[in-house]
Design an enzyme around this catalytic site. Structure first.
Site, short mmCIF file in Angstrom:
data_model
loop_
_atom_site.label_atom_id
_atom_site.label_comp_id
_atom_site.label_asym_id
_atom_site.label_seq_id
_atom_site.Cartn_x
_atom_site.Cartn_y
_atom_site.Cartn_z
N ASN A 139 0.88 -1.18 0.00
CA ASN A 139 0.00 0.00 0.00
C ASN A 139 0.91 1.22 0.00
O ASN A 139 1.47 1.58 1.03
CB ASN A 139 -0.91 -0.02 1.23
CG ASN A 139 -1.79 1.22 1.30
OD1 ASN A 139 -1.83 2.01 0.36
ND2 ASN A 139 -2.50 1.38 2.41
N GLY A 166 2.17 2.01 10.86
CA GLY A 166 3.19 3.06 10.81
C GLY A 166 3.93 3.29 12.12
O GLY A 166 4.70 4.23 12.24
N GLU A 181 -6.70 4.82 7.63
CA GLU A 181 -6.50 6.25 7.35
C GLU A 181 -7.74 6.88 6.70
O GLU A 181 -8.01 8.07 6.90
CB GLU A 181 -5.25 6.44 6.47
CG GLU A 181 -3.98 6.20 7.29
CD GLU A 181 -2.86 5.52 6.52
OE1 GLU A 181 -2.84 5.57 5.28
OE2 GLU A 181 -2.00 4.90 7.19
N HIS A 199 -9.71 1.51 4.75
CA HIS A 199 -8.41 1.59 5.42
C HIS A 199 -8.51 2.50 6.63
O HIS A 199 -9.26 3.50 6.63
CB HIS A 199 -7.35 2.11 4.44
CG HIS A 199 -5.96 2.01 4.99
ND1 HIS A 199 -5.41 2.98 5.80
CD2 HIS A 199 -5.03 1.04 4.87
CE1 HIS A 199 -4.19 2.60 6.14
NE2 HIS A 199 -3.93 1.43 5.58
N SER A 234 3.08 -2.34 10.29
CA SER A 234 4.51 -2.46 10.59
C SER A 234 5.10 -3.83 10.22
O SER A 234 5.98 -4.34 10.90
CB SER A 234 4.78 -2.14 12.07
OG SER A 234 4.44 -0.79 12.34
N GLU A 266 -5.79 -4.84 10.32
CA GLU A 266 -4.73 -3.86 10.56
C GLU A 266 -5.01 -3.11 11.86
O GLU A 266 -5.77 -2.12 11.85
CB GLU A 266 -4.68 -2.85 9.42
CG GLU A 266 -4.33 -3.45 8.07
CD GLU A 266 -3.66 -2.43 7.16
OE1 GLU A 266 -2.44 -2.30 7.21
OE2 GLU A 266 -4.37 -1.75 6.41
N LYS A 298 0.05 4.23 -0.42
CA LYS A 298 -0.61 5.42 0.14
C LYS A 298 -0.35 6.62 -0.79
O LYS A 298 -0.52 6.50 -1.99
CB LYS A 298 -0.13 5.65 1.58
CG LYS A 298 -0.28 4.38 2.43
CD LYS A 298 0.01 4.55 3.89
CE LYS A 298 -0.17 3.22 4.60
NZ LYS A 298 0.00 3.28 6.04
P1 13P Z 1 2.88 0.25 7.60
O1 13P Z 1 3.31 -1.07 7.00
O2 13P Z 1 3.71 1.41 7.17
O3 13P Z 1 2.71 0.13 9.09
O4 13P Z 1 1.41 0.55 7.00
C1 13P Z 1 0.47 -0.45 7.08
C2 13P Z 1 -0.69 -0.09 6.27
O5 13P Z 1 -1.39 0.87 6.55
C3 13P Z 1 -0.98 -0.91 5.10
O6 13P Z 1 -2.25 -0.64 4.59
#
Ligand code: 13P
Length: 261
Positions: free
Chosen positions: A15, A179, A103, A101, A219, A173, A17
């Protein structure tokens, strides 16, 4: 490996982003496509900003690499300025879309209700939703044997028929892991994935639940991916930061291969 897991092809999804520029997208794909052409036991996908998707579909036309949208609107088309139509995504050749997601839920007010609308819109238009679940599942732990229903999973799948749910992937997640550099332990991830699978069995049937892929995200790195993907209910990973580099993305796909060998 359990017999059940054999039914599910591991899925490694990057992803990106909002982190890439056009030339970086092109270079990344150039680098990963030749080695990915040799991989048939693992599915690999990349979720990217809408503006890159059509070029990515063109560039990957002869590759098994899947192009994934990061979001979609819940109406097929119409007067929704700034949104992306599921019909248009399918029309340009996108096959998968992330829905719900963390976010999106946090910064763009997505709710279980809008996630559910989007899941149904995606399926109606021939897109396969990868549904993000960020619910805190600690409260369910004590009910492990009592057929609990993970609320976000049930809400996301409302109205999704048995013959459509096969096209769904679920990604667990946990908010605190995204993150943060602090992934769930393999055991925590497995427990959550198991609860999700129990929920799917409850909503549909045990046979169908065994066919649906459940990913872990938050992560993930090349260091922790092996133990996480080695869990019986985990069928792959959804990876942000660690999948921004082609070599790491390929390593994650390799690791996914070793979990089925
Ligand atoms: P990270 O792997 O940077 O923690 O992000 C995870 C994520 O949001 C995948 O959709």
């Amino acid at each position: 490996m359990s017999q059940h897991k054999i039914q599910r092809k591991p899925f490694v999804v990057a992803n990106w982003k909002m982190n890439k520029l056009a030339h970086q997208v092109h270079e990344f794909l150039d680098e990963v496509m030749p080695p990915l052409a040799q991989v048939d036991q693992v599915e690999a996908g990349i979720a990217a900003q809408d503006i890159f998707l059509a070029d990515m579909v063109r560039q990957t036309a002869d590759s098994p690499l899947q192009v994934v949208a990061e979001n979609v609107h819940w109406e097929d088309y119409g007067a929704y300025t700034g949104e992306t139509s599921p019909r248009a995504l399918a029309d340009i050749g996108v096959r998968y879309v992330l829905v719900g997601h963390f976010e999106r839920r946090k910064f763009f007010n997505e709710t279980d209700a809008t996630v559910n609308l989007k899941v149904n819109a995606a399926l109606r238009n021939g897109l396969k939703p990868i549904i993000d679940i960020d619910e805190d599942m600690r409260a369910y732990a004590q009910f492990m044997d009592a057929e609990p229903a993970v609320a976000q999973v049930a809400a996301a799948l409302a109205g999704v028929a048995v013959d459509q749910v096969r096209n769904v992937t679920i990604a667990y997640e946990p908010t605190w892991a995204i993150g943060s550099g602090e992934a769930a332990s393999a055991d925590q991830a497995q427990k959550a994935a198991h609860l999700i699978r129990q929920t799917l069995a409850h909503l549909y049937s045990p046979v169908i639940a065994e066919k649906i892929r459940i990913l872990y995200g938050g992560s993930v790195t090349v260091d922790n991916a092996r133990s996480i993907m080695g869990q019986p209910d985990i069928d792959g990973v959804l990876v942000g930061k660690a999948a921004l580099h082609p070599k790491a993305f390929l390593d994650l796909v390799d690791i996914a291969q070793t979990t089925i060998e």
